[in-house]
Design a protein around this motif. Structure first.
Motif, short mmCIF file in Angstrom:
data_model
loop_
_atom_site.label_atom_id
_atom_site.label_comp_id
_atom_site.label_asym_id
_atom_site.label_seq_id
_atom_site.Cartn_x
_atom_site.Cartn_y
_atom_site.Cartn_z
N ALA A 30 0.88 -1.15 -0.02
CA ALA A 30 -0.02 0.21 -0.10
C ALA A 30 0.99 1.30 0.07
O ALA A 30 0.87 2.02 0.97
CB ALA A 30 -1.04 -0.20 1.12
N ASP A 32 0.68 4.13 -1.33
CA ASP A 32 0.10 5.48 -1.30
C ASP A 32 -0.34 5.65 0.18
O ASP A 32 -0.30 7.00 0.51
CB ASP A 32 -1.09 5.74 -2.08
CG ASP A 32 -0.77 5.63 -3.64
OD1 ASP A 32 0.35 6.23 -3.71
OD2 ASP A 32 -1.70 5.30 -4.51
N THR A 33 -0.97 4.96 0.86
CA THR A 33 -1.33 4.85 2.22
C THR A 33 -0.24 5.16 3.27
O THR A 33 -0.28 5.92 3.94
CB THR A 33 -1.93 3.67 2.63
OG1 THR A 33 -3.21 3.48 1.75
CG2 THR A 33 -2.64 3.85 4.07
#
Length: 88
Positions: A30, A32-33
């Motif tokens: 993940a 972007d997170t």
């Protein structure tokens, strides 16, 4: 009480290495997170930055974080032990 600074430092380095592996996996899964969370932790906008998660950066980061955490904890425990002997 005598604390073994080498054992404490080694356990800490192992823990930090485990956290590094889990964090690296999270960045791959993940990105972007994790970029948002990292930016929020440092009060920065990292939305334009790219992650570089190759095997070389993974290994260098793993070794660097483990080594510096080992040295830091060893120094802290050694100084603590010294201070106990000095002030007793």
């Amino acid at each position: 009480m005598n604390i073994n600074s080498i054992k404490i430092a080694t356990v800490t380095a192992g823990y930090v290495a485990g956290v590094w592996v889990l964090c690296s996996i999270a960045v791959v899964i993940a990105p972007d997170t994790l970029r948002y969370i990292s930016g929020a932790m440092m009060h920065l906008d990292l939305s334009q930055w790219d992650w570089e998660m190759g095997m070389d950066t993974f290994v260098v980061g793993l070794l660097a974080w483990s080594f510096f955490s080992w040295v830091t904890v060893w120094c802290i425990v050694t100084l603590y032990q010294y201070s106990l002997r000095s002030f007793s």
